[in-house]
Design an enzyme around this catalytic site. Sequence first.
Site, PDB file in Angstrom:
ATOM      1  CB  ILE A 132      -0.968   0.010   1.216  1.00  0.00           C
ATOM      2  CG1 ILE A 132      -1.873  -1.218   1.190  1.00  0.00           C
ATOM      3  CG2 ILE A 132      -1.821   1.292   1.217  1.00  0.00           C
ATOM      4  CD1 ILE A 132      -2.827  -1.341   2.371  1.00  0.00           C
ATOM      5  N   GLY A 133       1.932   1.255   0.814  1.00  0.00           N
ATOM      6  CA  GLY A 133       2.804   2.441   0.902  1.00  0.00           C
ATOM      7  C   GLY A 133       3.376   2.827  -0.454  1.00  0.00           C
ATOM      8  CG  ASP A 142       9.314  -0.752   5.190  1.00  0.00           C
ATOM      9  OD1 ASP A 142       8.144  -0.811   4.761  1.00  0.00           O
ATOM     10  OD2 ASP A 142       9.876  -1.706   5.785  1.00  0.00           O
ATOM     11  CG  ASN A 193      -6.934  -3.973   8.685  1.00  0.00           C
ATOM     12  OD1 ASN A 193      -7.862  -3.283   9.084  1.00  0.00           O
ATOM     13  ND2 ASN A 193      -6.753  -4.260   7.396  1.00  0.00           N
ATOM     14  CG  HIS A 206     -11.940  -2.208   7.652  1.00  0.00           C
ATOM     15  ND1 HIS A 206     -12.685  -2.227   6.494  1.00  0.00           N
ATOM     16  CD2 HIS A 206     -10.682  -2.538   7.278  1.00  0.00           C
ATOM     17  CE1 HIS A 206     -11.895  -2.554   5.485  1.00  0.00           C
ATOM     18  NE2 HIS A 206     -10.685  -2.756   5.934  1.00  0.00           N
TER      19      HIS A 206
HETATM   20  N1  APR Z   1       8.088   0.931  10.786  1.00  0.00           N
HETATM   21  C1  APR Z   1       8.015   1.093   9.460  1.00  0.00           C
HETATM   22  N2  APR Z   1       7.608   0.124   8.621  1.00  0.00           N
HETATM   23  C2  APR Z   1       7.298  -1.062   9.147  1.00  0.00           C
HETATM   24  C3  APR Z   1       7.348  -1.304  10.542  1.00  0.00           C
HETATM   25  C4  APR Z   1       7.771  -0.236  11.361  1.00  0.00           C
HETATM   26  N3  APR Z   1       7.849  -0.380  12.691  1.00  0.00           N
HETATM   27  N4  APR Z   1       6.954  -2.585  10.748  1.00  0.00           N
HETATM   28  C5  APR Z   1       6.658  -3.123   9.549  1.00  0.00           C
HETATM   29  N5  APR Z   1       6.874  -2.214   8.580  1.00  0.00           N
HETATM   30  C6  APR Z   1       6.694  -2.341   7.148  1.00  0.00           C
HETATM   31  C7  APR Z   1       7.051  -3.687   6.543  1.00  0.00           C
HETATM   32  O1  APR Z   1       8.458  -3.823   6.405  1.00  0.00           O
HETATM   33  C8  APR Z   1       6.326  -3.637   5.210  1.00  0.00           C
HETATM   34  O2  APR Z   1       7.161  -3.141   4.164  1.00  0.00           O
HETATM   35  O3  APR Z   1       5.318  -2.190   6.810  1.00  0.00           O
HETATM   36  C9  APR Z   1       5.175  -2.653   5.464  1.00  0.00           C
HETATM   37  C10 APR Z   1       3.807  -3.260   5.286  1.00  0.00           C
HETATM   38  O4  APR Z   1       3.676  -3.562   3.958  1.00  0.00           O
HETATM   39  P1  APR Z   1       2.998  -4.910   3.420  1.00  0.00           P
HETATM   40  O5  APR Z   1       3.472  -6.073   4.226  1.00  0.00           O
HETATM   41  O6  APR Z   1       3.184  -4.941   1.945  1.00  0.00           O
HETATM   42  O7  APR Z   1       1.454  -4.684   3.810  1.00  0.00           O
HETATM   43  P2  APR Z   1       0.356  -3.797   3.028  1.00  0.00           P
HETATM   44  O8  APR Z   1      -0.361  -4.666   2.063  1.00  0.00           O
HETATM   45  O9  APR Z   1       0.968  -2.531   2.549  1.00  0.00           O
HETATM   46  O10 APR Z   1      -0.670  -3.520   4.220  1.00  0.00           O
HETATM   47  C11 APR Z   1      -0.296  -2.757   5.334  1.00  0.00           C
HETATM   48  O11 APR Z   1      -2.552  -2.087   5.845  1.00  0.00           O
HETATM   49  O12 APR Z   1      -4.632  -2.762   5.038  1.00  0.00           O
HETATM   50  C12 APR Z   1      -3.669  -2.905   6.042  1.00  0.00           C
HETATM   51  O13 APR Z   1      -4.024  -5.189   6.736  1.00  0.00           O
HETATM   52  C13 APR Z   1      -3.133  -4.315   6.096  1.00  0.00           C
HETATM   53  O14 APR Z   1      -2.136  -4.035   8.249  1.00  0.00           O
HETATM   54  C14 APR Z   1      -1.876  -4.103   6.856  1.00  0.00           C
HETATM   55  C15 APR Z   1      -1.400  -2.727   6.370  1.00  0.00           C
END
Ligand code: APR
Length: 310
Positions: A16-17, A36, A123, A178
């Site tokens: 998402i980011g 990240d 979430n 949600h």
């Molecule tokens: N600080 C910064 N980034 C972090 C940290 C932290 N403390 N902990 C984890 N991350 C990063 C991970 O390294 C990863 O790159 O957060 C990112 C999450 O990305 P994805 O795993 O691709 O998840 P995404 O599909 O983007 O969803 C993120 O949104 O909709 C909700 O349920 C979903 O909780 C989830 C969140």
Amino acid sequence: MALGRKKISLIGAGAIGGTLAHLCALKELGDVVLVDIVEGVPQGKSLDLLAARPIDGSDIHITGVNDYAATRGSDVVIVTAGLPRRPGMSRDDLVDKNKGIMKGIAEQVRELSPDAFVIVVTNPLDAMVYVMKRVSGFPKNRVVGMAGVLDTSRFRSFVSNEIGISVQDITAMVLGGHGDDMVPMLRFCTVAGVPLEHFLSQEKIDAIVKRTQMAGGEVVGLLKTSAWVSPAASVIDMAEAYLRDKKRVMACAAYLEGEYGIDGYYLGVPIVIGAGGVERVVELPLNEAEKSALQTSFARVKDVVASVQL
Ligand code: APR
């Protein structure tokens, strides 16, 4: 960093980011800082995104980092950091891991960007946005959760496909937590102002409600991870309403203090987003059945929040 542009920090440079960063660039919403914990990911994604700017005609700047210093003075902070769902998991299963992450981020935001408008996506949303508000100490108009815009958009998309009318002409209101018991408020869903039942049988409407409630899980079942394009588009709609002072009415997780009979919790309700952040909560005149569905959804949110020890 150039003066005059807004600064948008994206905490979490995952699926998402990264999509959020691209949408910020396409819409030239502001300069972006991608953060990240995984080394190389925010840096690599920002390099890739920077290279697309000449084609996109976008002059914003994008920086990828592993620490928070570069986020100082952000106008908007969007938090997607944390674990996403895998098959067989509910959103609530993520609470233990993600609450620690959210707490750490809230402390950084409080310290470095005390005036930011914060949108939480991680979430279980209704509990994570609660953690952000409690730990940051920010006022309720500056901490909001993204859920209803996405749930509403899913509902509109399904209705559009079914009746063959533009998505733009379908308005909907999906409220509550949600989770799978979110509440599509059918009396407030229309096709260009005309009630839905003029176009669809009750059976079809019921099927669309069910599919909307399970839509996140449907994607997880297929992709083995959660959706990212539609969540990112939903967040950008909210950020844009704030940055451009649009006064949009949007279903979002907002902090309630008596509205809808709920006090001291976040829940998905219609709010107005403008330059003041969450400028007001719109209270719909709900009937008894709608009130009861909202309370059922709220009971679930309350349980998850109770499990968050701060
Ligand atoms: N600080 C910064 N980034 C972090 C940290 C932290 N403390 N902990 C984890 N991350 C990063 C991970 O390294 C990863 O790159 O957060 C990112 C999450 O990305 P994805 O795993 O691709 O998840 P995404 O599909 O983007 O969803 C993120 O949104 O909709 C909700 O349920 C979903 O909780 C989830 C969140």
